[in-house]
Enzyme design. Structure first.
Site, PDB file in Angstrom:
ATOM      1  N   HIS A  76      39.965  42.259  42.988  1.00 28.78           N
ATOM      2  CA  HIS A  76      39.652  43.646  42.641  1.00 28.78           C
ATOM      3  C   HIS A  76      38.865  44.321  43.756  1.00 28.78           C
ATOM      4  O   HIS A  76      38.278  43.649  44.606  1.00 28.78           O
ATOM      5  CB  HIS A  76      38.823  43.716  41.349  1.00 28.78           C
ATOM      6  N   LYS A 110      33.716  46.834  41.408  1.00 29.61           N
ATOM      7  CA  LYS A 110      33.834  46.317  40.039  1.00 29.61           C
ATOM      8  C   LYS A 110      32.549  45.593  39.661  1.00 29.61           C
ATOM      9  O   LYS A 110      32.014  44.793  40.442  1.00 29.61           O
ATOM     10  CB  LYS A 110      35.043  45.365  39.960  1.00 29.61           C
TER      11      LYS A 110
END
Ligand code: NAP
Length: 266
Positions: free
Chosen positions: A155, A159
């Site tokens: 990701h 995040k």
């Protein structure tokens, strides 16, 4: 059919902006309010990038729900405030569709029990990308035949939670069908802590965080002489919106708690 009245919490966020566009361009949806602590009392048009939208913005959900009638709350914020929003919406009889990730097991259990008690629908979807949901389903099928699996989720570096909700959900789905197994060598030792990733019932989950990434996951299975890799990539946040729409259309007819879009995709 009358319009589905929607409130969006987190409209300034990357997901929230896409969700505002989705709601505004969908024929039978009506955006009735947004929740954003930085723009209390303003209109959405006062927030950069929202054109001339006259939708009111409230700083907190209590104030919003006291003044606005709605059917669905879409929450795309952070785990702490997202939990508060979801719970408050349910207690006011408004069905939540939650994309926010990072809810604890206890949070989910509490939301489920409110739904049961009030007989109201709620959908929590750690991943709205339909391709990602299929990746989880295919991984569950593979998990019946391959008992060794490593999950690598990748990701963007903003995040907040790790491992991703999708990785945990994938591990849970595989675990439901996989023969119990502690993987790797019984005497393996990490010379640097964390090298083998997180341990979920003997399976390992690795979290990669890099700028440039959006949301990606690779599930690798191995057995004698073969590996199988199932991979999904979301290249932008628009990839999540068909799942958000499916969840909104479903939640308005739902009287139960659903965790994971895979439970509403046949
Ligand atoms: P983001 O760009 O950081 O957006 C989050 C938004 O929530 C920001 O505008 C933030 O405002 C706002 N916020 C923070 N605290 C708040 C509060 N107290 N009240 C109202 N709004 C508040 O993050 P994102 O990428 O859009 O992701 C949002 C959530 O969705 C995260 O949990 C992420 O993991 C999850 N996600 C889910 C999926 C899925 O498919 N389910 C896909 C991608 C992301 P500030 O910027 O001022 O803090």
């Amino acid at each position: 059919m009358s319009d589905i009245k929607v409130i969006i919490a987190g409209p300034r966020g990357r997901m929230g902006r896409e969700a505002v566009q989705l709601v505004e361009r969908t024929e039978n949806y009506q955006l009735v309010a947004a929740i954003d602590y930085k723009y209390d009392g303003k209109l959405l048009q006062d927030v950069d990038g929202f054109g001339s939208s006259e939708v009111p913005v409230y700083g907190d959900i209590e104030k919003c729900l006291a003044l606005v009638e709605a059917d669905v709350l879409i929450d795309l914020t952070t785990p702490e405030i997202g939990m508060h929003h979801t719970k408050t919406a349910l207690l006011h009889g408004i069905r939540p569709v939650v994309g926010t990730t990072g809810f604890s097991k206890e949070d989910l259990a509490e939301l489920q029990s409110i739904c049961e008690e009030k007989e109201i629908g709620c959908i929590i979807a750690p991943n709205f990308a339909i391709g990602a949901v299929l990746m989880m389903k295919f991984s569950q099928l593979a998990g019946k035949y391959f008992h060794d699996v490593e999950i690598i989720e990748l990701h963007h570096d903003q995040k907040l939670d790790a491992p991703s909700g999708t990785a945990v959900k994938t591990a849970q789905m595989i675990s439901a069908v996989r023969e119990q197994k502690i993987q790797g060598h019984p005497n393996e030792k990490e010379t640097i802590q964390g090298a083998r990733g997180a341990d979920f019932e003997g399976m390992h989950i690795h979290s990669v965080r890099l700028p440039g990434l959006i949301a990606h996951q690779q599930v690798m299975f191995g057995s004698d002489g073969q590996t199988l890799t199932i991979r999904h990539d979301s290249y932008n946040r628009a990839s999540f919106m068909s799942g958000v729409k499916l969840a909104v259309d479903t939640v308005v007819k739902l009287d139960t708690f659903v965790y994971g879009l895979e439970n509403i995709i046949e």
